[in-house]
Design an enzyme around this catalytic site. Structure first.
Site, mmCIF file in Angstrom:
data_model
loop_
_atom_site.group_PDB
_atom_site.id
_atom_site.type_symbol
_atom_site.label_atom_id
_atom_site.label_comp_id
_atom_site.label_asym_id
_atom_site.label_seq_id
_atom_site.Cartn_x
_atom_site.Cartn_y
_atom_site.Cartn_z
ATOM 1 N N CYS A 114 -11.131 5.279 -29.175
ATOM 2 C CA CYS A 114 -12.424 5.883 -29.463
ATOM 3 C C CYS A 114 -13.242 6.057 -28.206
ATOM 4 O O CYS A 114 -14.279 5.402 -28.016
ATOM 5 C CB CYS A 114 -13.160 5.038 -30.491
ATOM 6 S SG CYS A 114 -12.231 4.969 -32.017
ATOM 7 N N TYR A 116 -9.410 5.644 -12.732
ATOM 8 C CA TYR A 116 -9.308 6.252 -11.401
ATOM 9 C C TYR A 116 -9.056 7.757 -11.435
ATOM 10 O O TYR A 116 -8.721 8.340 -10.419
ATOM 11 C CB TYR A 116 -8.122 5.646 -10.622
ATOM 12 C CG TYR A 116 -8.037 4.150 -10.527
ATOM 13 C CD1 TYR A 116 -8.935 3.440 -9.739
ATOM 14 C CD2 TYR A 116 -7.024 3.460 -11.182
ATOM 15 C CE1 TYR A 116 -8.823 2.059 -9.629
ATOM 16 C CE2 TYR A 116 -6.913 2.080 -11.065
ATOM 17 C CZ TYR A 116 -7.817 1.386 -10.287
ATOM 18 O OH TYR A 116 -7.696 0.033 -10.172
ATOM 19 N N GLU A 121 3.814 -6.944 1.502
ATOM 20 C CA GLU A 121 3.704 -7.279 0.081
ATOM 21 C C GLU A 121 3.430 -6.040 -0.765
ATOM 22 O O GLU A 121 2.337 -5.863 -1.274
ATOM 23 C CB GLU A 121 2.631 -8.346 -0.138
ATOM 24 C CG GLU A 121 1.358 -8.032 0.611
ATOM 25 C CD GLU A 121 0.349 -9.173 0.632
ATOM 26 O OE1 GLU A 121 0.748 -10.341 0.504
ATOM 27 O OE2 GLU A 121 -0.833 -8.860 0.783
ATOM 28 N N GLY A 180 0.759 -1.246 0.000
ATOM 29 C CA GLY A 180 0.000 0.000 0.000
ATOM 30 C C GLY A 180 0.785 1.288 0.000
ATOM 31 O O GLY A 180 0.204 2.357 -0.211
HETATM 32 C C1 LIG Z 1 -2.913 -4.910 -4.380
HETATM 33 C C2 LIG Z 1 -2.463 -5.641 -3.187
HETATM 34 C C3 LIG Z 1 -1.169 -5.440 -2.704
HETATM 35 C C4 LIG Z 1 -0.219 -4.438 -3.281
HETATM 36 O O1 LIG Z 1 -0.672 -3.142 -3.121
HETATM 37 P P1 LIG Z 1 0.277 -1.902 -3.536
HETATM 38 O O2 LIG Z 1 -0.545 -0.720 -3.218
HETATM 39 O O3 LIG Z 1 0.535 -2.045 -4.994
HETATM 40 O O4 LIG Z 1 1.496 -1.991 -2.728
HETATM 41 C C5 LIG Z 1 -0.772 -6.209 -1.640
HETATM 42 N N1 LIG Z 1 -1.600 -7.123 -1.076
HETATM 43 C C6 LIG Z 1 -2.846 -7.335 -1.517
HETATM 44 C C7 LIG Z 1 -3.681 -8.363 -0.872
HETATM 45 C C8 LIG Z 1 -3.318 -6.599 -2.579
HETATM 46 O O5 LIG Z 1 -4.568 -6.803 -3.007
#
Ligand SMILES: *Cc1c(COP(=O)(O)O)cnc(C)c1O
Length: 482
Positions: free
Chosen positions: A406, A379, A335, A293
């Site tokens: 288009c 977005y 992650e 995130g």
């Molecule tokens: C999308 C997602 C991420 C990565 O999010 P980023 O904002 O790209 O770092 C990590 N874990 C889960 C479960 C996600 O859905």
């Protein structure tokens, strides 16, 4: 207006040109012939990849390659991925955990940001695991040679086949809901070895709000992802009664493109509370996965914390909460997707037609658009651009950068500050590594662009440009229509 605000440049004469987007110190390094030592520069705080420079011809150079030459050689649109920037981001995450977290830690790359063989192979060589969300991403990651032990399978509606594929490949499963839990219990019963239980993590919705685009908020309770923490007792009871399942961890992800540190600080302590509860049920939990995130800089006004700061907050929040609860430190996982790959890539386009709507707007059209970058139309995401062959020219024009599709909404940048351009000039949109290629389409039957990996003057194709033949590969013409 782009004014160079917040971006310090070495040379004031260039402040209102493409130079303003270069990393501090890039010009000095060019003079010294050195581009190493990126450790103190967090890629997610930069608009251009770390190796970006302006060469003696006034062209943008990335990974030691002249972007104008790259387009001549590989065509446009072209995704240009800078290996050094991607590797620097991976290393900064890893090193920050070593610095701030006394327990074990593992960084996973959220491959939905950009899943392809080369990207998976690079992050794995940097010691990262990979988070996947579909059978296709599992397949891609395995094909890249990633150790299945480090592959974590997410998703809120995994099919039975996908789950089976993941289990047989040796991946870990992040369980999202009751339906999936039932499927897993069934699959565990069918497992032939019967000895090794299936390793699962449980995804919970922490109910933490953060200020980001509504579509990408996932942590608040009204989310399609994860178990409701109010059902924690039921979930833990149910899982603890399944000998075929080994619940080794807990997971939460609160959203994307987040600039605040507080939500992840709060998440760390909430997750440690869940961990304590799970232990009461005798679950063999060893891992806490705090999700991704961390946001990146798309425009001069974006001011995300550095990778180092983000990891420090996450690590300290978990460490302090564990000390308070007097429990051993779990293995801490995160992650990130966007902050690893986003800043490492730019997209190069060739500028074509120009339409002047008097007193309203000038449209410059490029040879790609929403099919290679659907984020602006989806977005309302903001981007910035430079002209690769006019990096020294003053930015004197305000134009809209239109895509070729288009749809009136196919506008990549509503207000781009650019030098005066001509057809054939090379427009470079910055920070396009995340959720561009992975969300690309063939809308209007436009073939997907090629991608090149650049490093120290070498450029290697990592994704071939699609051909017209590729577009009809899956088409079938019933006999009676021939
Ligand atoms: C999308 C997602 C991420 C990565 O999010 P980023 O904002 O790209 O770092 C990590 N874990 C889960 C479960 C996600 O859905």
């Amino acid at each position: 207006m782009v004014s160079g605000q917040g971006v310090e440049t070495q040379n004031l004469a260039y402040q209102n040109s493409g130079h303003q987007f270069l990393r501090d110190g890039a010009a000095v390094e060019l003079a010294n012939g050195s581009v190493n030592g990126f450790d103190s520069v967090s890629p997610n705080q930069q608009l251009l990849p770390l190796t970006a420079q302006v060469n003696s011809e006034g062209h943008l150079e990335i990974g030691g390659c002249d972007v104008v030459d790259l387009v001549q050689q590989f065509g446009s649109p072209l995704y240009i991925l800078d290996e050094d920037t991607l590797r620097a981001a991976c290393r900064q995450y890893r090193q920050a955990f070593e610095r701030y977290y006394p327990g074990a830690a593992q960084v996973l790359y959220a491959s939905k940001a950009w899943s392809c063989l080369a990207v998976c192979a690079i992050v794995a060589r940097e010691g990262l695991g990979v988070d996947v969300v579909s059978g296709g991403e599992i397949f891609t990651t395995l094909e890249a040679g990633v150790d299945p032990q480090g592959i974590y399978f997410h998703g809120n509606n995994k099919s039975r086949d996908e789950l089976q594929f993941a289990i047989e490949s040796g991946c870990k499963i992040v369980v999202d809901n009751w339906h999936e839990l039932k499927l897993l219990v069934g699959l565990a019963g069918e497992k032939r070895d019967g000895v090794h239980p299936i390793s699962i993590l449980i995804r919970l919705t922490p109910g933490i709000e953060c200020h980001t685009h509504e579509y990408i908020r996932t942590g608040h309770l009204d989310s399609k992802f994860g178990f409701d923490p109010n059902q924690l007792d039921d979930v833990f009871t149910s899982v603890s009664q399944q000998p075929g399942l080994a619940c080794i961890g807990l997971h939460a992800h609160i959203g994307s493109q987040i600039f605040e540190l507080q939500p992840h600080n709060d998440l760390g302590s909430v997750m440690v509370q869940w961990l304590c509860k799970a232990t009461q049920y005798g679950l063999p939990i060893k891992e806490l996965n705090i999700g991704g995130g961390l946001g990146i800089r798309y425009t001069e006004s974006d001011d995300p914390p550095s990778i180092d700061e983000w990891v420090r907050v996450v690590a300290e929040s978990v460490r302090v909460a564990c000390e308070e609860q007097q429990i051993p430190l779990p293995k801490l996982l995160c992650e990130p997707g966007r902050s690893l790959i986003g800043p490492a890539c730019v997209t190069a386009y060739t500028i074509g037609s120009r339409k002047v709507v008097p007193d309203i707007r000038t449209y410059l059209t490029v040879d790609g658009g929403m099919s290679d970058n659907p984020r602006p139309i989806t977005y309302q995401s903001l981007y910035r651009a430079v002209v690769a062959n006019r990096m020294n020219a003053p930015m004197t024009e305000l134009v809209a950068i239109a895509g070729k599709h288009c749809e009136s909404g196919d506008i990549l940048i509503k207000e781009a500050s650019l030098p005066i351009t001509e057809p054939g000039d090379i427009l470079v949109v910055m920070a396009t590594g995340a959720y561009n290629y992975s969300m690309s389409s063939n809308y209007n039957r436009v073939p997907r662009p090629a991608a090149v990996l650049v490093k120290e003057g070498d450029a290697n194709i990592i994704l071939q440009r699609e051909t017209y033949q590729d577009l009809v590969r899956q088409d079938r013409l019933p006999e009676r229509l021939k």
